[in-house]
Design an enzyme around this catalytic site. Sequence first.
Site, PDB file in Angstrom:
ATOM      1  N   LYS A 225       0.857  -1.184   0.000  1.00 39.77           N
ATOM      2  CA  LYS A 225       0.000   0.000   0.000  1.00 39.77           C
ATOM      3  C   LYS A 225       0.893   1.234   0.000  1.00 39.77           C
ATOM      4  CE  LYS A 225      -3.607   2.402   2.534  1.00 39.77           C
ATOM      5  NZ  LYS A 225      -4.628   2.317   3.574  1.00 39.77           N
ATOM      6  N   LYS A 279      -2.216  -1.470  -3.880  1.00 35.48           N
ATOM      7  CA  LYS A 279      -3.053  -0.282  -3.814  1.00 35.48           C
ATOM      8  C   LYS A 279      -2.194   0.972  -3.898  1.00 35.48           C
ATOM      9  CE  LYS A 279      -6.144   1.918  -0.641  1.00 35.48           C
ATOM     10  NZ  LYS A 279      -6.192   2.240   0.720  1.00 35.48           N
TER      11      LYS A 279
HETATM   12  C1  PBG Z   1      -7.592   3.485   5.409  1.00 28.67           C
HETATM   13  C2  PBG Z   1      -7.828   3.292   3.965  1.00 28.67           C
HETATM   14  C3  PBG Z   1      -7.593   4.210   2.923  1.00 28.67           C
HETATM   15  C4  PBG Z   1      -8.106   3.623   1.779  1.00 28.67           C
HETATM   16  C5  PBG Z   1      -8.593   2.359   2.130  1.00 28.67           C
HETATM   17  N1  PBG Z   1      -8.397   2.172   3.482  1.00 28.67           N
HETATM   18  C6  PBG Z   1      -7.039   5.587   2.932  1.00 28.67           C
HETATM   19  C7  PBG Z   1      -5.721   5.857   3.488  1.00 28.67           C
HETATM   20  O1  PBG Z   1      -4.892   4.965   3.714  1.00 28.67           O
HETATM   21  O2  PBG Z   1      -5.463   7.035   3.730  1.00 28.67           O
HETATM   22  C8  PBG Z   1      -8.135   4.258   0.424  1.00 28.67           C
HETATM   23  C9  PBG Z   1      -9.239   3.814  -0.486  1.00 28.67           C
HETATM   24  C10 PBG Z   1      -9.523   4.727  -1.611  1.00 28.67           C
HETATM   25  O3  PBG Z   1      -8.864   5.769  -1.810  1.00 28.67           O
HETATM   26  O4  PBG Z   1     -10.467   4.412  -2.355  1.00 28.67           O
HETATM   27  N2  PBG Z   1      -6.402   3.080   5.942  1.00 28.67           N
END
Ligand code: PBG
Length: 355
Positions: A225, A279
């Site tokens: 991520k 992601k």
């Molecule tokens: C929370 C989380 C996020 C997303 C999914 N879970 C945001 C972040 O890490 O700030 C992003 C999903 C999206 O942008 O569609 N930890």
Amino acid sequence: MALKYGRPIDVNPRLTPVEALPPAAADARLELAVRPRRNRKADWARRLVRENVLTADDLIWPLFLVDGSNKRVAVDSMPGIERLSIDQAVREAERAAELAIPCLALFPYTDPSLRDADGTEALNPGNLVCRAIRAIKKAAPDVGILCDVALDPYTSHGHDGLLRDGVIVNDETVAVLVQQTLVEADAGADIIAPSDMMDGRVRAIRTGLDTSGFDAVSIMAYAAKYASAFYGPFRDAVGSSATLTGDKRTYQMDPANTDEALREVALDIEEGADMVMVKPGMPYLDIIRRVVDAFHVPTFAFQVSGEYAMIMAAANNGWLDGDRAVMESLGAFKRAGAAGILTYFAPRAARLLGA
Ligand code: PBG
């Protein structure tokens, strides 16, 4: 005067006057043994040789939740997406079942009055997400439910972990994430998806689940991520963009890195992840391909909020054919090797697929 690349085109003298060129010969046949266009000559031929096919089975549909009843609150930066009160989320879950979408992902917008420095609302068995899980499980028992584990919807500072003297502390956060996991598993979550990027959280969560009788609950690790600009609209939707102090670069990955993604995935698999995720999605297709080739585990892509917003913005301006752009972007994840995609386009894609 007409300009091309800044130069007037009619002052370019032709070396050969057009009239002097031989006519395009109808018999100018190339001796080609291989003509790749033959496999594209008709729809039936293209279908016959198609390498990757998207189906509704590939889709995980993220929903945003909000307190109240009969409420649908638009998310400005995500046209077409609304925060849903539980009764409305239940309706969408029933729609997911009709569309043969296998799984939902639930994300709560937590009222600011319930947020605090340590995100304690995450551990409340009666919190919004837990109530939603129970209601959806009752109404649509055959639809899978995935739940994030991370504290950002619940913390006053918007970070995924506990903040101590300006630092997101790892081990103490992991202990809380295990508790959050158990609260969500007890409510009926089928897949726990740690999205926090703390070290060692997958093993701790697996152990926590197994020692509490939840050995059937799966883990989909947000393994690679990245600290991405493309999460902006999501943070609007869950209400953490207003509160987020600083950025998440001390725990989310540097977008410059690719070998590091493989090390993260290797660790999460070793620690007990059943599935892994990369992601964001489209800007990171290279990572998906590397992970799939290296590990052969079910690998999911998250087509994140910013990717959704980009396609919607262009389509709403008439700059792109929205339906085609949606299907092409989802097909790209399959081509990269993804087992499935978390996408806000899930119901639209399922409908286009004729489910
Ligand atoms: C929370 C989380 C996020 C997303 C999914 N879970 C945001 C972040 O890490 O700030 C992003 C999903 C999206 O942008 O569609 N930890």
